[in-house]
Design a protein around this motif. Sequence first.
Motif, PDB file in Angstrom:
ATOM      1  N   ASP A 388       8.441  85.797   9.512  1.00  0.00           N
ATOM      2  CA  ASP A 388       8.596  87.202   9.900  1.00  0.00           C
ATOM      3  C   ASP A 388       9.564  87.339  11.074  1.00  0.00           C
ATOM      4  N   ASN A 389       9.447  86.417  12.048  1.00  0.00           N
ATOM      5  CA  ASN A 389      10.351  86.444  13.208  1.00  0.00           C
ATOM      6  C   ASN A 389      11.805  86.232  12.773  1.00  0.00           C
ATOM      7  N   MET A 390      11.989  85.328  11.824  1.00  0.00           N
ATOM      8  CA  MET A 390      13.331  85.052  11.323  1.00  0.00           C
ATOM      9  C   MET A 390      13.937  86.304  10.688  1.00  0.00           C
ATOM     10  N   ILE A 391      13.155  86.978   9.870  1.00  0.00           N
ATOM     11  CA  ILE A 391      13.635  88.195   9.208  1.00  0.00           C
ATOM     12  C   ILE A 391      13.980  89.263  10.243  1.00  0.00           C
ATOM     13  N   SER A 392      13.152  89.365  11.289  1.00  0.00           N
ATOM     14  CA  SER A 392      13.379  90.394  12.315  1.00  0.00           C
ATOM     15  C   SER A 392      14.643  90.138  13.123  1.00  0.00           C
ATOM     16  N   THR A 393      15.109  88.866  13.174  1.00  0.00           N
ATOM     17  CA  THR A 393      16.343  88.554  13.904  1.00  0.00           C
ATOM     18  C   THR A 393      17.584  88.784  13.044  1.00  0.00           C
ATOM     19  N   GLY A 394      17.381  89.150  11.792  1.00  0.00           N
ATOM     20  CA  GLY A 394      18.516  89.446  10.923  1.00  0.00           C
ATOM     21  C   GLY A 394      19.025  88.274  10.118  1.00  0.00           C
ATOM     22  N   VAL A 395      18.322  87.138  10.172  1.00  0.00           N
ATOM     23  CA  VAL A 395      18.727  85.977   9.378  1.00  0.00           C
ATOM     24  C   VAL A 395      18.244  86.176   7.940  1.00  0.00           C
ATOM     25  N   LYS A 396      19.154  86.081   7.003  1.00  0.00           N
ATOM     26  CA  LYS A 396      18.815  86.306   5.601  1.00  0.00           C
ATOM     27  C   LYS A 396      18.236  85.029   4.991  1.00  0.00           C
ATOM     28  N   PRO A 397      17.064  85.111   4.364  1.00  0.00           N
ATOM     29  CA  PRO A 397      16.443  83.904   3.802  1.00  0.00           C
ATOM     30  C   PRO A 397      17.144  83.422   2.545  1.00  0.00           C
ATOM     31  N   ASP A 398      16.957  82.142   2.225  1.00  0.00           N
ATOM     32  CA  ASP A 398      17.475  81.596   0.976  1.00  0.00           C
ATOM     33  C   ASP A 398      16.328  80.950   0.209  1.00  0.00           C
ATOM     34  N   ASP A 399      16.638  80.298  -0.893  1.00  0.00           N
ATOM     35  CA  ASP A 399      15.589  79.712  -1.731  1.00  0.00           C
ATOM     36  C   ASP A 399      14.846  78.590  -1.019  1.00  0.00           C
ATOM     37  N   VAL A 400      15.525  77.878  -0.108  1.00  0.00           N
ATOM     38  CA  VAL A 400      14.887  76.738   0.565  1.00  0.00           C
ATOM     39  C   VAL A 400      13.807  77.203   1.545  1.00  0.00           C
ATOM     40  N   VAL A 401      14.091  78.230   2.323  1.00  0.00           N
ATOM     41  CA  VAL A 401      13.094  78.700   3.291  1.00  0.00           C
ATOM     42  C   VAL A 401      11.906  79.335   2.563  1.00  0.00           C
ATOM     43  N   PHE A 402      12.156  79.962   1.413  1.00  0.00           N
ATOM     44  CA  PHE A 402      11.038  80.501   0.632  1.00  0.00           C
ATOM     45  C   PHE A 402      10.161  79.377   0.092  1.00  0.00           C
ATOM     46  N   LEU A 403      10.771  78.246  -0.225  1.00  0.00           N
ATOM     47  CA  LEU A 403       9.988  77.097  -0.675  1.00  0.00           C
ATOM     48  C   LEU A 403       9.056  76.626   0.435  1.00  0.00           C
ATOM     49  N   ALA A 404       9.548  76.618   1.681  1.00  0.00           N
ATOM     50  CA  ALA A 404       8.713  76.238   2.827  1.00  0.00           C
ATOM     51  C   ALA A 404       7.563  77.219   3.002  1.00  0.00           C
ATOM     52  N   VAL A 405       7.833  78.504   2.808  1.00  0.00           N
ATOM     53  CA  VAL A 405       6.799  79.533   2.951  1.00  0.00           C
ATOM     54  C   VAL A 405       5.735  79.373   1.865  1.00  0.00           C
TER      55      VAL A 405
END
Length: 670
Positions: A388-405
Amino acid sequence: MKALHHFTLTKRKTNISRFSTLSTSLSTPQTQETHFISLIHSAKTSKQLQQIHTQLLINNLSQNSRIATQLITSFTTFKSIDYALSIFRHFHHPNSFIFNSIIRGLFENAQFKNSVSHFVFMLELEILPDRLTFPFVLKSAAALVQFRLGRALHAQIDKRGVDFDSFVRVSLVDMYVKLGHLKFGLKLFDETPERNKLESILLWNVLINGCCKDGDVDKASEIFEAMPERNVGSWNSMINGFMKKGDLEHANLLFDQMPEKNVVSWTTMITGLSQNEDHEQALRLYRRMLDEGVKPNNFTVVSALSACARLGALGMGVKIDEYITQRRFQLNTEIGNALVDMFAKCGKIEHASRIFSELKKKDLLSWTIMISGWAMHGCSELALQYFDNMISTGVKPDDVVFLAVLTACSHSGLVDQGLHFFNSMRLDYSIKPTVKHYTCMVDLFGRTGQLEEALKFIESIPVKTDFVVWGALFCACRAHKNIKMAELTSEKLLQLEPRHPGSHVFLSNIYAEVGRWQDVERVRLSMKTKGIEKPPGWSYIEVEGLVHRFVASDHAHKRAKEVYTKLEELTTSARTQGYTPDTEWVLHNIEDEEKEDSLGSHSEKLALAYGLISTSDGTTIRIVKNLRVCGDCHSLMKYASVISGREIILRDTKRFHCFKKGVCTCGDYW
């Protein structure tokens, strides 16, 4: 003159007023030109260059070709490309020097299209390009991956008669190599009349790199052997080629034969060994590098930290961290990410978090490493909070970070949250799920016992399912004792990859679960006939900076006798406190006593015993295993943490298990 000299020493005293008497102190145009060029070369910032430019305008020197060329070059060096372009546009009668300066500057500032456009503009003005023009236009063509443009430039080079200039020819061959047309590069090389001169060594090196990039290491070796003279770059290129091919033997041989090594040589070896999974050798070479007085660079420490992360070698990782601090390395994103990853994978997640918070610039990889680290440690809430913090800083997620989530959700049985993120990935971010994402969802359903839902999910997957997807379902079936579905799943695995050892082992295990020993022997006989072997389990433990590797049933270690004695002593003590070997994890038609012996030789138990006899009381024991920890080993670790009074941290392929006072942080959910 005194004021000009003082400017070169003290930059903060630079201001417009200091140049007010310049026109009177420098009597001739040539003197003015020389001193202004010297002044430009001495500038430390873009602002100083702008002040110099102001004085050039005041003294009517802005149209001096030599000065303007130097000024454009300096501005592009300071990444002030817009200002450089402004100077270029206001120059009344541009020549080849002015054009060469701006074309090079645009390339160096990654404005490749603009660089080529200015070359075209140069031709339109009928200004002839020279040997210093073409190399950077060729580099821009390669960066743009424009083969037709490259061929057109080649024609221009032939037309201008500079095709045999060494600088141009090397750039031309390099362009073809980078565009993936090695045959044109080799043809040019063969047609080069003076390629055996020592000054042509760069041409040979470019070809060696090109062949290695193309996967033709044999051709690269042929060129290497034919070289009239080699420099350290020649050796480094060949070593890198062998490493990329996975030929560690030849890479090591060349490295040992090198007459002279530089930091790139050592870094190439360390990086190559780590990328080829020989992390132990990578760290040994890093230590040897330090012993020989060679100073690592940024790339070296990043590769060494990566090896530490894979091995769980915290001791060496800490030493590298200390070296970085002592040598005052800048904590850039690359080094910062490597440190965060190392500490997270070595079980020091809080330390990783502190370093993460100190990073001035966090990229997507930084966030992914940290989220994955929290997930591996079972801290799912923190993993999701960081997302959530990453999204709030404006960093766009990719498939790899979603895998971690999704992994974080899976490790804590958060089915609803997992479904939410899986749908968000597709609908909110238009990220197409990969097989890994589907596998994670199957694992999420399976861990919570929702086996029917997991099977339905697999059947709904729009992409071709693989061995890993069905393997996740099998593990869940076995954990929840659903023999019928596990047998179906195992047969599916065997259909998908008949020669994969896991397929046979899964099926053998299922037959063993229900006591079908003839079928067990049939499957294992089939494996033997086909030459299929189950990969052995191994575990790493670091003691006093050295990494020790144990394989299941290992007797190769120099202290093997002491290790087995200690393990027997530990098991006996654990039995008095209620431990009973879980022989279900040994699926052979053998007596219970033999099953217990088989369990006793698992690699993580051997590593644990070695840790107990090799470290002082109270020292935390850290183990890394290449497979998922079995239930029996997990049980013994809990008892061992009580008996020894130690904290035991075990990292398997799925997550961290931190045993303390008889309890594991996974809550027996893994």
